[in-house]
Design an enzyme around this catalytic site. Structure first.
Site, PDB file in Angstrom:
ATOM      1  N   ASP A  13       0.857  -1.191   0.000  1.00 14.87           N
ATOM      2  CA  ASP A  13       0.000   0.000   0.000  1.00 14.87           C
ATOM      3  C   ASP A  13       0.894   1.243   0.000  1.00 14.87           C
ATOM      4  OD1 ASP A  13      -2.110  -1.749   0.187  1.00 14.87           O
ATOM      5  OD2 ASP A  13      -2.608  -1.269   2.269  1.00 14.87           O
ATOM      6  N   GLY A  39      -2.940  -6.060   1.159  1.00 15.60           N
ATOM      7  CA  GLY A  39      -3.545  -7.130   0.370  1.00 15.60           C
ATOM      8  C   GLY A  39      -4.397  -7.942   1.322  1.00 15.60           C
ATOM      9  N   GLY A  41      -5.313 -11.025   1.339  1.00 17.35           N
ATOM     10  CA  GLY A  41      -4.764 -12.330   1.705  1.00 17.35           C
ATOM     11  C   GLY A  41      -3.717 -12.198   2.798  1.00 17.35           C
ATOM     12  N   ASN A 182     -18.993  -8.160   4.021  1.00 17.75           N
ATOM     13  CA  ASN A 182     -19.480  -7.028   4.804  1.00 17.75           C
ATOM     14  C   ASN A 182     -20.843  -6.644   4.221  1.00 17.75           C
ATOM     15  OD1 ASN A 182     -19.076  -5.329   2.568  1.00 17.75           O
ATOM     16  ND2 ASN A 182     -17.129  -4.528   3.326  1.00 17.75           N
ATOM     17  N   THR A 212     -20.700  -8.945   8.194  1.00 19.23           N
ATOM     18  CA  THR A 212     -20.121  -8.009   9.169  1.00 19.23           C
ATOM     19  C   THR A 212     -20.782  -6.647   8.983  1.00 19.23           C
ATOM     20  OG1 THR A 212     -18.257  -7.341   7.778  1.00 19.23           O
ATOM     21  CG2 THR A 212     -17.938  -9.276   9.196  1.00 19.23           C
ATOM     22  N   GLY A 214     -19.724  -3.552  10.568  1.00 20.55           N
ATOM     23  CA  GLY A 214     -18.935  -2.450  11.112  1.00 20.55           C
ATOM     24  C   GLY A 214     -19.142  -2.326  12.613  1.00 20.55           C
ATOM     25  N   ARG A 216     -21.616  -2.055  14.312  1.00 14.27           N
ATOM     26  CA  ARG A 216     -22.774  -2.761  14.859  1.00 14.27           C
ATOM     27  C   ARG A 216     -22.500  -4.239  15.138  1.00 14.27           C
ATOM     28  NH1 ARG A 216     -26.766  -2.575  10.904  1.00 14.27           N
ATOM     29  NH2 ARG A 216     -25.209  -1.729   9.473  1.00 14.27           N
ATOM     30  N   ALA A 242      -8.789  -2.756   7.307  1.00 17.00           N
ATOM     31  CA  ALA A 242      -8.543  -4.185   7.581  1.00 17.00           C
ATOM     32  C   ALA A 242      -9.256  -4.719   8.821  1.00 17.00           C
ATOM     33  CB  ALA A 242      -7.049  -4.481   7.662  1.00 17.00           C
ATOM     34  N   ALA A 243     -10.296  -4.022   9.291  1.00 19.79           N
ATOM     35  CA  ALA A 243     -11.101  -4.572  10.395  1.00 19.79           C
ATOM     36  C   ALA A 243     -11.662  -5.928   9.991  1.00 19.79           C
ATOM     37  CB  ALA A 243     -12.236  -3.612  10.758  1.00 19.79           C
ATOM     38  N   GLY A 244     -12.183  -5.997   8.763  1.00 20.07           N
ATOM     39  CA  GLY A 244     -12.778  -7.244   8.287  1.00 20.07           C
ATOM     40  C   GLY A 244     -11.749  -8.366   8.206  1.00 20.07           C
ATOM     41  N   ASP A 245     -10.543  -8.045   7.768  1.00 17.67           N
ATOM     42  CA  ASP A 245      -9.506  -9.080   7.667  1.00 17.67           C
ATOM     43  C   ASP A 245      -9.068  -9.553   9.054  1.00 17.67           C
ATOM     44  OD1 ASP A 245      -9.554  -8.903   4.888  1.00 17.67           O
ATOM     45  OD2 ASP A 245      -8.052  -7.307   4.868  1.00 17.67           O
ATOM     46  N   SER A 284      -1.868  -2.877  13.207  1.00 16.84           N
ATOM     47  CA  SER A 284      -2.935  -2.692  14.203  1.00 16.84           C
ATOM     48  C   SER A 284      -3.524  -4.015  14.688  1.00 16.84           C
ATOM     49  CB  SER A 284      -4.052  -1.827  13.609  1.00 16.84           C
ATOM     50  OG  SER A 284      -4.833  -2.569  12.680  1.00 16.84           O
TER      51      SER A 284
HETATM   52  P1  ADP Z   1     -14.773  -4.433   6.419  1.00 16.33           P
HETATM   53  O1  ADP Z   1     -13.563  -3.970   7.165  1.00 16.33           O
HETATM   54  O2  ADP Z   1     -14.527  -5.669   5.611  1.00 16.33           O
HETATM   55  O3  ADP Z   1     -15.478  -3.368   5.643  1.00 16.33           O
HETATM   56  P2  ADP Z   1     -16.660  -4.190   8.646  1.00 16.33           P
HETATM   57  O4  ADP Z   1     -16.549  -2.720   8.539  1.00 16.33           O
HETATM   58  O5  ADP Z   1     -18.014  -4.790   8.671  1.00 16.33           O
HETATM   59  O6  ADP Z   1     -15.829  -4.957   7.523  1.00 16.33           O
HETATM   60  O7  ADP Z   1     -15.895  -4.630   9.979  1.00 16.33           O
HETATM   61  C1  ADP Z   1     -15.595  -5.973  10.270  1.00 16.33           C
HETATM   62  C2  ADP Z   1     -15.756  -6.219  11.747  1.00 16.33           C
HETATM   63  O8  ADP Z   1     -14.864  -5.354  12.459  1.00 16.33           O
HETATM   64  C3  ADP Z   1     -17.141  -5.903  12.308  1.00 16.33           C
HETATM   65  O9  ADP Z   1     -17.986  -7.023  12.208  1.00 16.33           O
HETATM   66  C4  ADP Z   1     -16.821  -5.554  13.747  1.00 16.33           C
HETATM   67  O10 ADP Z   1     -16.678  -6.734  14.519  1.00 16.33           O
HETATM   68  C5  ADP Z   1     -15.456  -4.884  13.646  1.00 16.33           C
HETATM   69  N1  ADP Z   1     -15.574  -3.419  13.576  1.00 16.33           N
HETATM   70  C6  ADP Z   1     -15.525  -2.646  12.476  1.00 16.33           C
HETATM   71  N2  ADP Z   1     -15.691  -1.340  12.791  1.00 16.33           N
HETATM   72  C7  ADP Z   1     -15.837  -1.296  14.128  1.00 16.33           C
HETATM   73  C8  ADP Z   1     -16.050  -0.253  15.080  1.00 16.33           C
HETATM   74  N3  ADP Z   1     -16.149   1.043  14.706  1.00 16.33           N
HETATM   75  N4  ADP Z   1     -16.148  -0.588  16.391  1.00 16.33           N
HETATM   76  C9  ADP Z   1     -16.048  -1.871  16.796  1.00 16.33           C
HETATM   77  N5  ADP Z   1     -15.852  -2.898  15.946  1.00 16.33           N
HETATM   78  C10 ADP Z   1     -15.752  -2.624  14.635  1.00 16.33           C
HETATM   79 NA    NA Z   2      -6.565  -0.364  12.219  1.00 16.56          NA
END
Ligand code: ADP
Ligand code: NA
Length: 296
Positions: A13, A39, A41, A182, A212, A214, A216, A242-245, A284
């Protein structure tokens, strides 16, 4: 111990920070630049290794300095890179412009990821020895399908993150055990913006779905059972990259250790919530001890 194989992308990146993004034909002066390994993966591989899994990565890096660094970052995280190919040409790159309002514009050039056409000798053997195969859609789709089918032949659980959202090859969902979109990807796959409705539709094609949501949390659906909403811990997000990853990597580890789905989802949510409180993607991602401490 969870044995996880990731078949997917590695990208460097390249992030430029600007007051506002340039228009076509315009040049603007930025005020910062950073590079970080990414990435989907590689991110999932690092997340799973930090969460305590034994992880190997099948992918490709180019014959450039980025490729050397991408491999090293994976190795430093404890990921086995023996089956990470070195191919002629550039590594995958993501060119990201972040403006001061927090908006971004991104160009991804697949580079070496695009050369991952089909499985190589050794890949199927590695997959067969795993308990979970993690898949995303940043490498040629035929290879994703070949990986899923190899896993199916050996009774290995397949977890697919359908990102970036696109039309899937026939057979891919049929070889998927757990689909983790997501909410945007769930909508793209089904045409429904309602995650509960989207999950119901997806259950016609895969046995288990986690959408997922976010901040919620996530919604879990399985055939013949009530849907389960697992709320996310309430935190102040700094960077949700990368929260989802992170979530998927930790989920694979928990499931591989035989934890029940509701418990595994809560633990993965704890890991992802830790990651959004810190900057960056891989840097992170929390270690197992932190996840356990935070999960209480
Ligand atoms: P992506 O990163 O793939 O877009 P999401 O935004 O749905 O996916 O986030 C994936 C997971 O990360 C969520 O299901 C949740 O558990 C966690 N997450 C994401 N954003 C937050 C947040 N603001 N506070 C707490 N947990 C979060
Ligand atoms: Na992060």
């Amino acid at each position: 111990m969870s044995h996880i194989v990731v078949l997917g992308s590695t990208n460097m990146d390249l992030v430029a920070h600007v007051a506002r993004a340039p228009e076509r034909g315009e040049t603007v002066t930025g005020h910062g630049f950073r590079t970080h390994p990414g990435g989907k993966g590689a991110n999932q591989a690092v997340a799973a290794a930090r969460a305590g899994g034994t992880v190997a990565m099948i992918g490709a890096v180019g014959e450039d300095a980025f490729g050397t660094r991408l491999r090293q970052e994976l190795a430093d995280a404890g990921v086995d890179t023996e089956l990470l190919r070195l191919v002629p040409g550039p590594s995958g790159t993501a060119h990201i412009v972040v403006d001061d309002a927090g908006g971004n514009a991104i160009v991804v050039v697949p580079g070496a990821n695009g050369s991952l056409t089909g499985l190589a000798p050794g890949d199927e053997h590695l997959i067969a020895a795993a308990d979970t195969l993690l898949l995303q859609l940043e490498i040629p789709l035929g290879t994703v399908l070949a990986g899923a089918e190899a896993a199916r032949r050996h009774g290995v659980r397949t977890v697919l993150t359908p990102a970036p959202a696109q039309t899937l090859p026939p057979g891919l969902l049929a070889a998927t055990d757990l689909l983790v979109p997501n909410e945007h990807e769930a909508a793209a796959l089904t045409g429904s913006r309602d995650p509960a409705e989207a999950a119901r539709v997806l259950l016609d094609r895969v046995p288990e779905v986690v959408v997922t949501l976010g901040a919620r949390g996530c919604l879990y659906a399985a055939r013949g059972a009530d849907q389960l909403l697992v709320p996310a811990p309430e935190v102040d997000p700094v960077d949700t990259t990368a929260a989802g990853d992170t979530f998927v990597g930790a989920l694979a580890v928990a499931l591989g250790e035989g934890r029940a789905m509701p418990d595994a989802l809560a633990w993965a949510g704890t890991a992802a919530a830790l990651s959004v409180q810190r900057a960056g993607a891989a840097p992170s991602m929390p270690h197992r001890s932190e996840i356990d401490a935070s999960a209480g």
